[in-house]
Design an enzyme around this catalytic site. Sequence first.
Site, mmCIF file in Angstrom:
data_model
loop_
_atom_site.group_PDB
_atom_site.id
_atom_site.type_symbol
_atom_site.label_atom_id
_atom_site.label_comp_id
_atom_site.label_asym_id
_atom_site.label_seq_id
_atom_site.Cartn_x
_atom_site.Cartn_y
_atom_site.Cartn_z
ATOM 1 N N ILE A 177 41.784 52.488 24.305
ATOM 2 C CA ILE A 177 42.814 53.217 23.529
ATOM 3 C C ILE A 177 43.884 51.879 23.149
ATOM 4 O O ILE A 177 44.278 52.018 21.987
ATOM 5 C CB ILE A 177 43.596 54.218 24.274
ATOM 6 C CG1 ILE A 177 42.722 55.311 24.908
ATOM 7 C CG2 ILE A 177 44.743 54.935 23.578
ATOM 8 C CD1 ILE A 177 43.381 56.318 25.973
ATOM 9 N N ASP A 223 49.105 38.025 33.542
ATOM 10 C CA ASP A 223 48.425 38.540 34.514
ATOM 11 C C ASP A 223 49.338 39.518 35.224
ATOM 12 O O ASP A 223 49.968 39.332 36.130
ATOM 13 C CB ASP A 223 47.727 37.675 35.616
ATOM 14 C CG ASP A 223 46.975 38.244 36.513
ATOM 15 O OD1 ASP A 223 46.428 39.436 36.158
ATOM 16 O OD2 ASP A 223 46.266 37.685 37.354
ATOM 17 N N LYS A 227 50.718 56.586 38.248
ATOM 18 C CA LYS A 227 51.201 57.392 36.903
ATOM 19 C C LYS A 227 52.396 57.904 36.988
ATOM 20 O O LYS A 227 53.486 58.204 36.119
ATOM 21 C CB LYS A 227 50.101 58.295 36.370
ATOM 22 C CG LYS A 227 48.637 57.205 36.082
ATOM 23 C CD LYS A 227 49.189 56.421 34.669
ATOM 24 C CE LYS A 227 48.016 55.775 34.207
ATOM 25 N NZ LYS A 227 48.355 54.658 33.058
ATOM 26 N N THR A 274 36.605 55.609 27.129
ATOM 27 C CA THR A 274 37.020 54.214 27.415
ATOM 28 C C THR A 274 36.118 53.655 28.527
ATOM 29 O O THR A 274 35.505 54.216 29.236
ATOM 30 C CB THR A 274 38.564 54.342 27.810
ATOM 31 O OG1 THR A 274 38.686 54.646 29.174
ATOM 32 C CG2 THR A 274 39.335 54.691 26.799
#
Length: 481
Positions: free
Chosen positions: A66, A116, A236, A275
């Site tokens: 995405i 990173d 999340k 994905t």
Amino acid sequence: MPLQFLASVYFDGLPPWFPDPMRLLRAMTTLTAVVLTKWYASGRVNLSERNMHGRVVLMTGGTSGIGAATALELARRGAQLVLLTRQPPSDPFLVEYVDDLRARSGNRMIYAEQVDLADLYSVRQFATRWIDNAPPRRLDMVVLCASTLVPPGGERVETAEGVELTWMVNFLANFHLLGILSPAIRAQPFDREVRIIVPTCSSYIASPKLDEEAVVTGGRDDLEDWVPGRAYARSKLAMMVFAKAYQKHLDAYKRPDELPMNARVVLVDPGLARTVSMRRWLTRGSLWGLLLYLVFYFFAWLFLKSPHMAAQSVLYAAMDGSLGRGAGGRLIKECMEVDCARKDVDDEEVAKKLWESSDRLIERVEKEQAVKRARAKKEQEKKEQEAKEAAQVQEIEALVGAIKKGKSKEASKKNTKKAEFTGNTQPELFNPSHCHPVFFTAKLRRPPFNVLSGAQLSPVAYGYVYQDAPGGSKKSAGPRL
């Protein structure tokens, strides 16, 4: 021709080559159902547009999935993209990707910086360089598309700093990055609309509650009960809670010009897409899973969005004008605003514990890593000093050896010249100590034709040495034979 065919069908019925009407109806019904399912599963298309020319966009995860689709659309609209990637800008893959993105979008203002997200020190290095500028560098948008997960059945993975990988990449690195960039975001002029876009996932609904212990230990459950799906959902949920709290943090800032804050945090749920991460999740990271994925790819194509369609909600959050006004912290799904499915996302107590615990975790990890880096630097300097001293010793030894070699060569040359000077190939037959110190002439520097060995040998007898004249002699005061 069509009228004749219709007349023939009316009077004579369907021709024999025409398919069975019921079979044709079933085929058309099936095709229509597939088309409608695909249309519905693909989601809505972004219809909002915004002039992106000259706007500076920091973006993580812009090289795949995405994020790559979002980067392409933003670049086509003229945005200046700064892609934060794990690879250095000199990496061949990254160089080729940036060149291809520039060619496809017609936009040359696309760059890459190494960050990173699995290393807090790398995040701090970049963010510190970004804000270490006077006047503050322009920043119009931050898009945090980077994410990672462990396939089902996988083992718990920790970073080099001892933090669980999913928690680090999906939450802690973003928390650290925005925390350091906060002065640069707040310092933007009032007429510059700044947006922080945070993509999330509907998996946060099934996440366990955030507790302080889980945060302090890097998002870990008990090691025996650690589950990849639960760790991903927890990261999340933590990112959503932090995004809401970060908006309040920005709103609490009082600008020197006493104008309202112009930065908005926008949460985005792009939906399920085909994905790399989704394929890794479905295949469980195995070859057999990949084979099954290819066999049943039709269903993945039918029910999962393409990366381009999944990026539409992200583009809506970046371009819709209504999101730049009013309160921030809104959630966008299918290009429209929706409510969060969990109340604890807006819980200030949970957000406070999460923020403080994350700060303590980062402080502890950075201190430990700073000590390790200092120790490693000291050892490296010691090794370099030892190597330098060894090189100096070798240089001195080589110089001494060269001097000795030169002296030996010089002595050898002297001996050679002396041998040539005396013309004697048998030194034992002629001892210079037996000779009187007199002058030699070129005539007498010839080798003997027949020299016998023995103690009675006298160089004078064979005409090799001058002898001084007697003291009372009046004939000559010089040497004579």
